[in-house]
Design a protein around this motif. Structure first.
Motif, PDB file in Angstrom:
ATOM      1  N   SER A 192       0.824  -1.205   0.000  1.00 42.47           N
ATOM      2  CA  SER A 192       0.000   0.000   0.000  1.00 42.47           C
ATOM      3  C   SER A 192       0.855   1.251   0.000  1.00 42.47           C
ATOM      4  O   SER A 192       1.874   1.331   0.697  1.00 42.47           O
ATOM      5  CB  SER A 192      -0.905   0.009   1.235  1.00 42.47           C
ATOM      6  OG  SER A 192      -1.605   1.248   1.334  1.00 42.47           O
ATOM      7  N   ASP A 215     -11.486 -10.912   0.649  1.00 40.66           N
ATOM      8  CA  ASP A 215     -12.484 -10.521   1.648  1.00 40.66           C
ATOM      9  C   ASP A 215     -13.091 -11.713   2.378  1.00 40.66           C
ATOM     10  O   ASP A 215     -13.702 -11.553   3.423  1.00 40.66           O
ATOM     11  CB  ASP A 215     -13.616  -9.724   0.972  1.00 40.66           C
ATOM     12  CG  ASP A 215     -13.144  -8.359   0.490  1.00 40.66           C
ATOM     13  OD1 ASP A 215     -12.219  -7.812   1.120  1.00 40.66           O
ATOM     14  OD2 ASP A 215     -13.685  -7.856  -0.499  1.00 40.66           O
ATOM     15  N   THR A 294      -7.798 -11.110   9.696  1.00 38.49           N
ATOM     16  CA  THR A 294      -8.814 -10.155   9.255  1.00 38.49           C
ATOM     17  C   THR A 294     -10.005 -10.113  10.200  1.00 38.49           C
ATOM     18  O   THR A 294     -10.709  -9.108  10.266  1.00 38.49           O
ATOM     19  CB  THR A 294      -9.311 -10.495   7.836  1.00 38.49           C
ATOM     20  OG1 THR A 294      -9.916 -11.800   7.833  1.00 38.49           O
ATOM     21  CG2 THR A 294      -8.156 -10.476   6.841  1.00 38.49           C
ATOM     22  N   THR A 314      -2.291  -6.023   7.063  1.00 34.90           N
ATOM     23  CA  THR A 314      -3.601  -6.418   7.571  1.00 34.90           C
ATOM     24  C   THR A 314      -3.949  -5.624   8.831  1.00 34.90           C
ATOM     25  O   THR A 314      -5.087  -5.169   9.006  1.00 34.90           O
ATOM     26  CB  THR A 314      -3.635  -7.924   7.868  1.00 34.90           C
ATOM     27  OG1 THR A 314      -3.310  -8.645   6.677  1.00 34.90           O
ATOM     28  CG2 THR A 314      -5.021  -8.359   8.325  1.00 34.90           C
ATOM     29  N   ARG A 317      -4.624  -1.909   7.810  1.00 31.95           N
ATOM     30  CA  ARG A 317      -5.925  -1.809   7.128  1.00 31.95           C
ATOM     31  C   ARG A 317      -7.076  -1.948   8.115  1.00 31.95           C
ATOM     32  O   ARG A 317      -8.160  -1.400   7.900  1.00 31.95           O
ATOM     33  CB  ARG A 317      -6.025  -2.875   6.037  1.00 31.95           C
ATOM     34  CG  ARG A 317      -7.180  -2.682   5.052  1.00 31.95           C
ATOM     35  CD  ARG A 317      -7.054  -3.677   3.911  1.00 31.95           C
ATOM     36  NE  ARG A 317      -8.018  -3.425   2.859  1.00 31.95           N
ATOM     37  CZ  ARG A 317      -9.189  -4.052   2.745  1.00 31.95           C
ATOM     38  NH1 ARG A 317      -9.527  -4.967   3.644  1.00 31.95           N
ATOM     39  NH2 ARG A 317     -10.009  -3.780   1.739  1.00 31.95           N
ATOM     40  N   ALA A 376      -5.750   3.393   7.224  1.00 39.21           N
ATOM     41  CA  ALA A 376      -6.747   2.342   7.029  1.00 39.21           C
ATOM     42  C   ALA A 376      -7.818   2.782   6.036  1.00 39.21           C
ATOM     43  O   ALA A 376      -8.239   2.006   5.164  1.00 39.21           O
ATOM     44  CB  ALA A 376      -7.387   1.976   8.371  1.00 39.21           C
ATOM     45  N   LEU A 377      -8.254   4.019   6.152  1.00 46.03           N
ATOM     46  CA  LEU A 377      -9.262   4.540   5.228  1.00 46.03           C
ATOM     47  C   LEU A 377      -8.726   4.551   3.803  1.00 46.03           C
ATOM     48  O   LEU A 377      -9.426   4.169   2.854  1.00 46.03           O
ATOM     49  CB  LEU A 377      -9.675   5.948   5.654  1.00 46.03           C
ATOM     50  CG  LEU A 377     -10.746   6.630   4.777  1.00 46.03           C
ATOM     51  CD1 LEU A 377     -12.040   5.813   4.779  1.00 46.03           C
ATOM     52  CD2 LEU A 377     -10.998   8.052   5.277  1.00 46.03           C
ATOM     53  N   THR A 380      -8.677   1.000   2.339  1.00 49.03           N
ATOM     54  CA  THR A 380      -9.970   0.424   1.951  1.00 49.03           C
ATOM     55  C   THR A 380     -10.351   0.827   0.528  1.00 49.03           C
ATOM     56  O   THR A 380     -11.198   0.186  -0.096  1.00 49.03           O
ATOM     57  CB  THR A 380     -11.086   0.857   2.920  1.00 49.03           C
ATOM     58  OG1 THR A 380     -11.210   2.288   2.898  1.00 49.03           O
ATOM     59  CG2 THR A 380     -10.799   0.377   4.330  1.00 49.03           C
ATOM     60  N   ARG A 381      -9.723   1.879   0.015  1.00 50.28           N
ATOM     61  CA  ARG A 381     -10.019   2.335  -1.352  1.00 50.28           C
ATOM     62  C   ARG A 381      -9.152   1.630  -2.383  1.00 50.28           C
ATOM     63  O   ARG A 381      -9.339   1.813  -3.587  1.00 50.28           O
ATOM     64  CB  ARG A 381      -9.815   3.851  -1.451  1.00 50.28           C
ATOM     65  CG  ARG A 381     -10.685   4.666  -0.490  1.00 50.28           C
ATOM     66  CD  ARG A 381     -10.529   6.150  -0.767  1.00 50.28           C
ATOM     67  NE  ARG A 381     -11.317   6.940   0.166  1.00 50.28           N
ATOM     68  CZ  ARG A 381     -10.800   7.838   1.010  1.00 50.28           C
ATOM     69  NH1 ARG A 381      -9.490   8.053   1.020  1.00 50.28           N
ATOM     70  NH2 ARG A 381     -11.578   8.528   1.828  1.00 50.28           N
ATOM     71  N   ASP A 383      -7.646  -1.513  -4.517  1.00 47.63           N
ATOM     72  CA  ASP A 383      -7.985  -2.843  -5.030  1.00 47.63           C
ATOM     73  C   ASP A 383      -6.701  -3.435  -5.596  1.00 47.63           C
ATOM     74  O   ASP A 383      -6.474  -3.441  -6.807  1.00 47.63           O
ATOM     75  CB  ASP A 383      -9.080  -2.755  -6.099  1.00 47.63           C
ATOM     76  CG  ASP A 383      -9.452  -4.120  -6.678  1.00 47.63           C
ATOM     77  OD1 ASP A 383      -9.044  -5.154  -6.091  1.00 47.63           O
ATOM     78  OD2 ASP A 383     -10.150  -4.160  -7.709  1.00 47.63           O
TER      79      ASP A 383
END
Length: 396
Positions: A192, A215, A294, A314, A317, A376-377, A380-381, A383
């Motif tokens: 990330s 997920d 998770t 992990t 996030r 974290a935000l 989440t965006r 992929d």
């Protein structure tokens, strides 16, 4: 498209590839994953071929220390690397993929792709292969060497010379002679940008995709774990496959720090980084060998771990502050990076771990939480798997 994925190492090296395999399969591609045995990763629903190596057994038998590796170089390391290099070639010759996507440990991947006249995509789980002036290669040093940073990547690249005979065997599978192959058509880093800023001097063919996550829960949490989590504040503590040093002493320090901090402890023993010695435990401690991060980390007050990039991403996030206790390889690099980005306290080397140092780090977690929640935000965006698959398709 027929995609050959090949990875080597422990669970953290395998799980990103399983996420990519599932997404590619769901989008209509035919995927074959070549992977080690007994990694602990969920391989259900994936077409898998064995690499004929078992890193878990190797770690359980000799740990992760450099000295142990040197002592067993001829009897364990060489045969393992021979299988990692030669088996994917044999499987690829039969499978005939349209693209080869591989972990850096699979040293034969470039020659496999060249022999089949298909693109090769490198999956750099940690930044150790693509030179940059921004930071040294992960696993070499945590000090910024300035203009010398680029030189550290040569040490990593030179390691392949140790296995020239094995690479000759892989080339012989295709009836060719080993040559110096071209570089990858693309490099994917499942990392990330909230954790690692992309250096400006990386080539355009290098893609910081974001983590490759799935997920779906890896396992169903047991009733006793659910009950423990519901019982109040707890700290997660687990060191994955890090079997080194005195596990009982390490457990003693972790529990003393956690208790002093005023929280309960969920101990995840993994392959032996922590112990289950009864005299150390109590009602405020729950012990498991493995758990789905998770489902657990989002509810933890903090996560004490070794700094493997999978666990680190992990936890971040999930909005959980990490306290990193690095052991080997890239772990000190990640500990230093998250501290520099205000995502966690300064790492504590496992050889210097004490209850007092760890208690002090736990006391700092709230000061880092706002930045971790912002990261974290942002995560989440992302992929990561979708971005990676798009690059693979475009490259092919």
């Amino acid at each position: 498209m027929r995609i050959l994925l090949a990875t080597a190492g422990s669970r953290g090296d395998v799980e990103p590839f399983t996420a990519l395999a599932r997404r590619a399969t769901a989008e209509g591609h035919h995927v074959l994953l070549v992977a080690p045995d007994n990694s602990g990763a969920d391989l259900s629903g994936i077409d898998v071929r064995s690499m004929s190596v078992d890193y878990t057994r190797m770690i359980e038998e000799q740990g992760v220390s450099l000295m142990a590796a040197l002592r067993s170089y001829s009897s364990v390391i060489r045969p393992t690397m021979n299988a990692v290099i030669v088996e994917p070639a044999r499987i690829a010759r039969e499978y005939r993929p349209d693209v080869v996507v591989a972990h850096p440990k699979v040293l034969s991947a470039p020659l496999i792709a060249e022999a089949l006249d298909v693109p090769y995509v490198l999956v750099e789980l940690v930044p150790a292969m693509t030179p940059t002036r921004a930071f040294p290669a992960a696993g070499t040093t945590t000090r910024n060497l300035g203009f010398l940073n680029k030189l550290t990547y040569r040490f990593v690249a030179a390691s392949g010379a140790m296995f020239a005979n094995d690479l000759d065997q892989a080339a012989a599978v295709f009836g060719t002679r080993r040559r110096r192959p071209a570089g990858p058509a693309a490099t994917l880093m499942p990392i990330s940008s909230a954790i690692l800023e992309r250096p400006s001097d990386w080539p355009e063919t290098v893609h910081l995709t974001g983590p490759w996550l799935t997920d779906r829960p890896r396992t169903v949490l047991s009733d006793d774990v659910r009950s423990f989590i519901a019982g109040g504040d707890f700290v997660y503590a687990g060191f994955g496959s890090m079997v080194a040093g005195n596990a009982e002493q390490r457990t003693r320090e972790v529990l003393a720090a956690t208790r002093s901090f005023g929280a309960r402890a969920l101990l995840v023993t993994g392959l032996g980084g922590l112990t289950t010695s009864p005299h150390l435990l109590g009602d405020d401690v729950h012990v498991v060998r493995s758990v789905d991060h998770t489902q657990v980390l989002p509810q933890a007050v903090a996560a004490i771990h070794h700094g493997g990039i999978g666990t680190l991403q992990t936890a971040t996030r999930a909005g959980t502050v990490s306290v990193v206790i690095p052991f080997i390889a890239d772990q000190p690099f990640w500990g230093a990076r998250i501290h520099a980005r205000r995502l966690g306290s300064a790492p504590i080397r496992q050889s210097r771990l004490t209850a007092a140092r760890l208690r002090a780090s736990l006391a700092e977690t709230e000061s880092y939480r706002p930045e971790v929640q912002r990261a974290a935000l942002a995560m989440t965006r992302e992929d990561g798997v979708g971005t990676a698959l798009a690059v693979i398709v475009t490259t092919s």
